[in-house]
Design a protein around this motif. Structure first.
Motif, mmCIF file in Angstrom:
data_model
loop_
_atom_site.group_PDB
_atom_site.id
_atom_site.type_symbol
_atom_site.label_atom_id
_atom_site.label_comp_id
_atom_site.label_asym_id
_atom_site.label_seq_id
_atom_site.Cartn_x
_atom_site.Cartn_y
_atom_site.Cartn_z
ATOM 1 N N UNK A 64 1.645 -5.688 14.942
ATOM 2 C CA UNK A 64 0.771 -6.016 13.812
ATOM 3 C C UNK A 64 -0.665 -6.265 14.276
ATOM 4 N N UNK A 65 -0.851 -6.639 15.554
ATOM 5 C CA UNK A 65 -2.212 -6.740 16.084
ATOM 6 C C UNK A 65 -2.901 -5.378 16.093
ATOM 7 N N UNK A 66 -2.122 -4.310 16.341
ATOM 8 C CA UNK A 66 -2.680 -2.957 16.271
ATOM 9 C C UNK A 66 -3.074 -2.612 14.846
ATOM 10 N N UNK A 67 -2.310 -3.090 13.870
ATOM 11 C CA UNK A 67 -2.693 -2.875 12.469
ATOM 12 C C UNK A 67 -4.022 -3.555 12.174
ATOM 13 N N UNK A 68 -4.280 -4.707 12.802
ATOM 14 C CA UNK A 68 -5.560 -5.382 12.617
ATOM 15 C C UNK A 68 -6.708 -4.546 13.175
ATOM 16 N N UNK A 69 -6.453 -3.816 14.268
ATOM 17 C CA UNK A 69 -7.475 -2.906 14.802
ATOM 18 C C UNK A 69 -7.790 -1.817 13.774
ATOM 19 N N UNK A 70 -6.752 -1.264 13.141
ATOM 20 C CA UNK A 70 -6.973 -0.252 12.108
ATOM 21 C C UNK A 70 -7.761 -0.799 10.935
ATOM 22 N N UNK A 71 -7.522 -2.063 10.591
ATOM 23 C CA UNK A 71 -8.287 -2.696 9.509
ATOM 24 C C UNK A 71 -9.764 -2.735 9.866
ATOM 25 N N UNK A 72 -10.069 -3.127 11.107
ATOM 26 C CA UNK A 72 -11.459 -3.196 11.527
ATOM 27 C C UNK A 72 -12.148 -1.851 11.552
ATOM 28 N N UNK A 73 -11.401 -0.800 11.873
ATOM 29 C CA UNK A 73 -11.987 0.540 11.937
ATOM 30 C C UNK A 73 -12.200 1.115 10.542
ATOM 31 N N UNK A 74 -11.213 0.967 9.654
ATOM 32 C CA UNK A 74 -11.240 1.674 8.370
ATOM 33 C C UNK A 74 -12.025 0.951 7.285
ATOM 34 N N UNK A 75 -11.995 -0.367 7.263
ATOM 35 C CA UNK A 75 -12.657 -1.118 6.196
ATOM 36 C C UNK A 75 -14.066 -1.480 6.650
ATOM 37 N N UNK A 76 -15.043 -0.765 6.144
ATOM 38 C CA UNK A 76 -16.413 -0.925 6.634
ATOM 39 C C UNK A 76 -17.099 -2.155 6.035
ATOM 40 N N UNK A 77 -16.618 -2.645 4.906
ATOM 41 C CA UNK A 77 -17.214 -3.839 4.296
ATOM 42 C C UNK A 77 -16.514 -5.073 4.853
ATOM 43 N N UNK A 78 -17.273 -6.094 5.250
ATOM 44 C CA UNK A 78 -16.668 -7.226 5.963
ATOM 45 C C UNK A 78 -15.683 -8.049 5.134
ATOM 46 N N UNK A 79 -15.958 -8.259 3.852
ATOM 47 C CA UNK A 79 -15.061 -9.117 3.062
ATOM 48 C C UNK A 79 -13.678 -8.489 2.903
ATOM 49 N N UNK A 80 -13.547 -7.199 2.489
ATOM 50 C CA UNK A 80 -12.202 -6.608 2.456
ATOM 51 C C UNK A 80 -11.536 -6.581 3.827
ATOM 52 N N UNK A 81 -12.338 -6.392 4.897
ATOM 53 C CA UNK A 81 -11.763 -6.384 6.236
ATOM 54 C C UNK A 81 -11.164 -7.741 6.576
ATOM 55 N N UNK A 82 -11.891 -8.802 6.285
ATOM 56 C CA UNK A 82 -11.388 -10.147 6.567
ATOM 57 C C UNK A 82 -10.185 -10.482 5.688
ATOM 58 N N UNK A 83 -10.191 -10.021 4.450
ATOM 59 C CA UNK A 83 -9.059 -10.291 3.557
ATOM 60 C C UNK A 83 -7.780 -9.625 4.062
ATOM 61 N N UNK A 84 -7.882 -8.357 4.493
ATOM 62 C CA UNK A 84 -6.704 -7.662 5.011
ATOM 63 C C UNK A 84 -6.222 -8.306 6.302
#
Length: 400
Positions: free
Chosen positions: A112-132
């Motif tokens: 799931x830490x790898x999924x967090x890496x994907x979140x950081x790459x794909x979600x360019x806006x910080x608020x949706x990135x932090x929410x995911x």
């Protein structure tokens, strides 16, 4: 799309990000078999752990194929991956014995830490990135305290790791995308400047052509008292044919052979009343080198010689000139000389002849112009253009 095309660097940045994430996911899957084989005794339900691992492999393969086919990381796919990992964290908790909490047995946590890496790459806006990222962290904490019996000593640092991974990936992805955009903007500016330069060169080329041919003919018309009507008529017909060919997009009766081009120029000026002695034995004796003279070099040299002979007719006060051509030290050397009134070369002179029709032409093909003149001492102009000579093949004799 190559890096040299519009948007190519931005596209390359996206491919790099996608490739890196896919490799991370593959690396995570590779760790599953050792985790299951070595930590099987730390599961309350071993076959449940194996089944969850198989589901994890299937989901990772599906998400990866989605990414590869789209050549991007669509946000919906990343959010589905986050949802699956959250469910996997919660489902993996009841399968794990308490003593296996902080071992490889709880494989859903590193994955799931790898999924967090994907979140950081794909979600360019910080608020949706932090929410995911927060959703992944919340699922991890819920599994720890609801099913595994976490003490809080390790859970807090582990939770922070989700935000560190996604934040680092977000910062790196943003910088890589910014670099791609800057490179694309620079390429677009360079392309626009190159197109502008090409247009300027084309405009200069037509300006020189009109100056060297049409304008010169009109000047002959003005001073036609020294030409008989037959010669003037022949000249006008020749110039009319040339201008029509240019307007219709033809080759303007231009030859790619340097010897033929120089003879053509000399013939044109002979029709206008200028006697020209052409010495080209050093050219005709080196047909091997003549074939290495590029068409654009032939056109530039012929155009420059045409303008120099026109200057002889107009300014020298004599009706004869000498043109010499040959090869010397790997370069094409052509000179035009007259025994006329001459001029002071370092004095700025009006008109476009020497500056644009001669110097600019030669500079555009990598050549140079040397002018040697003085009042009442005639004029000597030398044109030099390097010629690329291919190296002889091994075992082949070079004829001199």
């Amino acid at each position: 799309m190559g890096a040299g095309e519009a948007g190519g660097n931005s596209a390359r940045a996206e491919r790099v990000l996608l490739t890196a994430f896919v490799l991370f996911r593959v690396g995570g899957l590779v760790q599953l078999p050792p985790a299951l084989l070595t930590e099987l005794g730390h599961y309350r339900l071993p076959w449940g752990a194996v089944g969850l691992a198989l589901l994890l492999v299937a989901e990772a393969a599906a998400i990866t194929m989605w990414f590869v086919r789209r050549r991007a990381m669509p946000v919906p796919a990343v959010l589905l991956d986050v949802a699956f990992c959250c469910a996997g964290l919660l489902a993996g908790g009841p399968l794990l014995a308490p003593e296996g909490n902080h071992t490889w047995a709880y494989y859903m946590y590193p994955f799931s830490l790898l999924a967090a890496v994907g979140v950081g790459v794909a979600l360019v806006r910080p608020i949706p990135m932090l929410a995911a990222t927060g959703a992944l962290a919340a699922a991890y904490l819920a599994a720890q305290f609801a099913f595994i019996g976490g003490s809080g000593f390790n859970e807090v640092p582990n939770t922070i790791s989700y935000f560190v991974n996604s934040a680092m990936a977000w910062l790196l992805a943003r910088e890589l995308r910014r670099s791609g955009r800057v490179a694309d903007e620079g390429w677009a500016i360079a392309l626009a400047r190159a197109e502008e330069l090409a247009r300027d060169r084309e405009a200069n080329r037509y300006s020189r052509m009109l100056h060297d041919r049409v304008l010169q003919t009109m000047e002959i018309l003005v001073s036609s008292g020294e030409l008989d009507s037959t010669r003037l008529g022949e000249q006008l017909r020749a110039e009319t044919r040339w201008l029509r060919t240019v307007v219709e997009g033809g080759a303007a009766e231009q030859t790619d052979d340097i010897v033929g081009a120089l003879h053509q120029v000399v013939s044109e000026h002979a029709r206008r009343g200028l006697h020209v002695d052409l010495t080209d034995a050093r050219l005709r004796g080196r047909r091997d080198l003549c074939r290495q003279v590029a068409p654009e070099v032939v056109a530039a040299v012929a155009g420059a010689v045409r303008e120099l002979l026109t200057n002889v007719r107009k300014h020298s006060g004599v009706s004869a000139a000498v043109v010499s051509a040959g090869f010397e030290d790997g370069a094409l050397l052509v000179s035009v000389a007259d025994d006329g009134v001459g001029f002071q070369p370092d004095e700025r002179r009006g008109g476009t002849g020497l500056a644009r029709s001669v110097r600019q032409r030669l500079e555009e093909v990598g050549g140079a112009v040397t002018v040697d003149s003085a009042p009442e001492a005639g004029t000597y102009v030398e044109l030099v253009v390097p010629v690329q000579v291919p190296a002889p093949r091994s075992g082949t004799a070079v004829q001199k």
